[in-house]
Enzyme design. Structure first.
Site, PDB file in Angstrom:
ATOM      1  N   GLY A 248     -39.124 -66.756 -10.601  1.00  0.00           N
ATOM      2  CA  GLY A 248     -37.776 -66.907 -12.079  1.00  0.00           C
ATOM      3  C   GLY A 248     -36.413 -65.876 -11.678  1.00  0.00           C
TER       4      GLY A 248
ATOM      5  N   CYS B 237     -42.090 -65.900  -4.437  1.00  0.00           N
ATOM      6  CA  CYS B 237     -41.250 -65.783  -5.014  1.00  0.00           C
ATOM      7  C   CYS B 237     -40.464 -64.026  -5.664  1.00  0.00           C
ATOM      8  CB  CYS B 237     -39.822 -66.709  -4.878  1.00  0.00           C
ATOM      9  SG  CYS B 237     -38.149 -67.370  -4.833  1.00  0.00           S
TER      10      CYS B 237
ATOM     11  N   GLU C 273     -46.390 -73.672  -3.101  1.00  0.00           N
ATOM     12  CA  GLU C 273     -47.074 -74.840  -4.117  1.00  0.00           C
ATOM     13  C   GLU C 273     -46.435 -75.904  -3.716  1.00  0.00           C
ATOM     14  OE1 GLU C 273     -44.693 -72.195  -4.982  1.00  0.00           O
ATOM     15  OE2 GLU C 273     -43.261 -72.487  -6.527  1.00  0.00           O
TER      16      GLU C 273
ATOM     17  N   HIS D 148     -42.039 -70.786  -1.437  1.00  0.00           N
ATOM     18  CA  HIS D 148     -42.800 -71.312  -2.389  1.00  0.00           C
ATOM     19  C   HIS D 148     -43.593 -71.936  -1.836  1.00  0.00           C
ATOM     20  CE1 HIS D 148     -39.862 -71.000  -5.668  1.00  0.00           C
ATOM     21  NE2 HIS D 148     -39.407 -70.221  -5.034  1.00  0.00           N
TER      22      HIS D 148
HETATM   23  N1  GLN Z   1     -34.598 -65.296  -8.456  1.00  0.00           N
HETATM   24  C1  GLN Z   1     -34.709 -64.240  -7.719  1.00  0.00           C
HETATM   25  C2  GLN Z   1     -33.500 -65.093  -6.585  1.00  0.00           C
HETATM   26  O1  GLN Z   1     -32.849 -65.993  -7.035  1.00  0.00           O
HETATM   27  C3  GLN Z   1     -36.215 -65.106  -7.095  1.00  0.00           C
HETATM   28  C4  GLN Z   1     -35.711 -66.591  -7.365  1.00  0.00           C
HETATM   29  C5  GLN Z   1     -37.390 -67.649  -7.418  1.00  0.00           C
HETATM   30  O2  GLN Z   1     -37.887 -66.919  -8.132  1.00  0.00           O
HETATM   31  N2  GLN Z   1     -37.108 -68.627  -7.421  1.00  0.00           N
HETATM   32  O3  GLN Z   1     -33.867 -64.299  -4.941  1.00  0.00           O
END
Ligand code: GLN
Length: 545
Positions: A357, A384, A512, A510
């Site tokens: 997020g 992440c 996924e 990620h």
């Molecule tokens: N907001 C966080 C960052 O920019 C994590 C991003 C994410 O979870 N994709 O590093």
């Protein structure tokens, strides 16, 4: 296949959300199962240059490709179905088309001509469609046009299709997906919206060759013939697409309806091998006949919108199928999770996954969930932002850095345990400032991650701005959270683990995005198996029907 690439266009009518992406991916799967090479492309008629800056409420998940393109979530379906990587060329928006045309205009490429929608925008659309075909590796390029026929913004795309069909003749084919609404009062399916939608398409000069009709109920006798008569298509090219239990049933349903055969014959290909779908059917068998079940909590801030975590949901299901376990996801709203209710909300779960997020909304709830997983030794996977929150949680509650935070959430924290990389500071433009796409990672020999992946060198896709702050590496290590995966070039921390926990992994990347039906992802398999071990629930064998 010898000869030139064949182009298949997929448009939609009557309503949006009929599942053009799944139909395109299913057709591609059937062609692939017959030994053909296929790529799928999505054209999105909106003006954003890519969906990277779009809120998930607007457009669901943003899918990231190996080459770091931020793309429509349909590309996730393409990769999951085909087990073939997509790239920037597989997703093009109106914004990108215009950006290219305007850049060329500024460079003087149009030699003083007036730059217009026709021919300049349509030429750019045609160039983007044919860019995949020109690579010379695909027998088929399937191009799905987002939106619904008749939308003002999709007009240039329809015009580009009309021109390509006119120019390439037999090498092009158009599939139109429509809806047959069901009137419960009379118990009938109605064909009129399909007829109107085809008329709309015809008014743009595009005659569909195949109609795929979405329906909740079986089509009545004679209905295919009726639609064929009104819409100038062959009756065997009217394909029934009944609502399915799962998206993974759709290729088999389309095979029963002979969608791929009709497409091949219409493109002048009359000799083709049988489809080999054994692996696919084996996956479906495991998926539909689980021997046990497992409950995983997915903690995120968009839980009312499941499309925001599409790839994670699918990856959990692929992993479940590979272990013949049914994965039940409990969607846990991170904004509503507090120290008071966390035990009630997460108690009894076999595993806890904290989602990615951006921004601070809901992060305190994510941190509570992680504290619960750490202290109660519940299998944990943080992705992440989920990994970053695990680092913050450990900083606050184990190392005693009471204000530990990411500088994304608190620029003035005295313990910036997650921070921005030096080279990224000073970039103001939000689009394209992130670490995006595939990066290598080396796993420590003694790590849980190494046991899960069964190799030391991996590559995974990223989409983030902030990183573990290496100034804290040794303090964390001494206290029991260590970096088990490192990016060999930048020395960036890609994975953290807890020493004193049965299964606790936070990943900066990620995983996924890389899980497919053919190759479920090792981290998800490991996580689901750890969850099964934590809380095993056997299911009674299904009665034979
Ligand atoms: N907001 C966080 C960052 O920019 C994590 C991003 C994410 O979870 N994709 O590093």
């Amino acid at each position: 296949m010898t000869g030139s690439t064949k182009y298949i266009f997929v448009t939609g009518g009557v309503t949006s959300s009929l599942g053009k992406g799944i139909i395109s991916a299913s057709l591609a799967k059937l062609l692939q199962a017959r030994g053909f090479t296929v790529s799928i492309q999505k054209l999105d008629p909106y003006i954003n240059v890519d969906p990277g800056t779009l809120n998930p409420y607007e457009h669901g998940e943003c899918f990231v490709t190996e080459d770091g393109a931020e793309t429509d979530l349909d590309l996730g379906h393409y990769e999951r179905f085909l087990d073939v990587h997509t790239s920037q060329a597989n997703n093009v928006t109106t914004g990108r088309i215009y950006q290219n045309v305007i850049r060329k205009e500024r460079e003087g490429a149009y030699l003083g001509k007036t730059v217009q929608v026709i021919p300049h925008i349509t030429d750019e659309i045609k160039a983007q469609i044919q860019a995949l075909g020109r690579r010379g590796i695909y027998d088929f390029v399937i191009t799905e046009v987002g939106g619904t026929v008749g939308d003002i913004e999709s007009l240039p795309y329809m015009e580009a299709i009309r021109q390509l069909k006119w120019k390439k003749g037999k090498d092009c084919l158009s599939i139109h997906l429509t809806l047959l609404p069901y009137l419960s009062t009379t118990g009938e399916l109605k064909t009129k919206p399909t007829q109107h939608s085809v008329k709309e398409l015809l008014s743009l000069g595009v005659q569909p060759d195949v109609l795929v009709c979405r329906t909740e109920h079986p089509m009545q006798k004679g209905m295919k013939e009726k639609i064929a008569l009104f819409c100038n298509v062959d009756a065997d090219a009217v394909i029934e697409s009944r609502d399915a239990d799962t998206i993974y049933d759709v290729p088999l349903l389309m095979q029963e309806e002979k969608l791929d055969e009709v497409v091949l014959r219409k493109l002048g290909i009359n000799a083709f091998p049988e489809a080999d779908l054994e692996q696919w059917k084996d996956f479906l068998r495991r998926y539909k006949n689980p021997k046990s079940e497992v409950r995983i909590g997915l903690v995120g801030k968009y839980v009312e919108l499941k499309d925001a975590y599409k790839s994670i949901k699918e990856a959990l299901e692929h992993a479940g199928a590979s272990s013949e376990a049914k994965v039940h996801i409990k969607w846990v709203h991170s904004e509503k999770l507090t120290a008071k209710n966390v035990a009630k909300q997460l108690g009894g779960l076999a595993g806890i996954l904290v989602a990615p997020g951006f921004g601070s909304r809901g992060i305190e709830g994510k941190i509570e969930a992680i504290k619960y997983a750490r202290e109660n030794k519940v299998p944990f996977l943080g992705i992440c932002l989920g990994m970053q929150c695990a680092v913050i949680e450990f900083g606050r509650n184990v190392l005693g850095y009471t204000d530990a935070n990411s500088t994304e959430m608190d620029a003035d924290t005295t313990h910036p345990v997650i921070a921005m990389m030096e080279e990224q500071k000073g970039i103001a433009d939000k689009g394209g400032t992130m670490r995006l796409g595939a990066y290598p990672c080396r796993l420590e020999e003694s790590s849980l991650a190494k046991r899960v992946y069964r190799r030391r060198d991996i590559s995974e896709r990223h989409r983030h701005r902030y990183e573990f702050n290496n100034a804290y590496l040794s303090a964390y290590n001494k206290a029991g959270m260590w970096a088990s995966g490192i990016n060999p070039q930048g020395k960036l921390v890609e994975i953290v683990e807890l020493k004193d926990h049965p299964w606790f992994i936070g990943v900066q990347f990620h995983p996924e995005y890389r899980s497919t039906v053919a190759k479920p992802h090792p981290l998800f398999i490991g996580f689901v198996q750890a969850a099964m071990k934590h809380h095993f629930v056997e299911l009674a064998p299904k009665e034979e029907a």
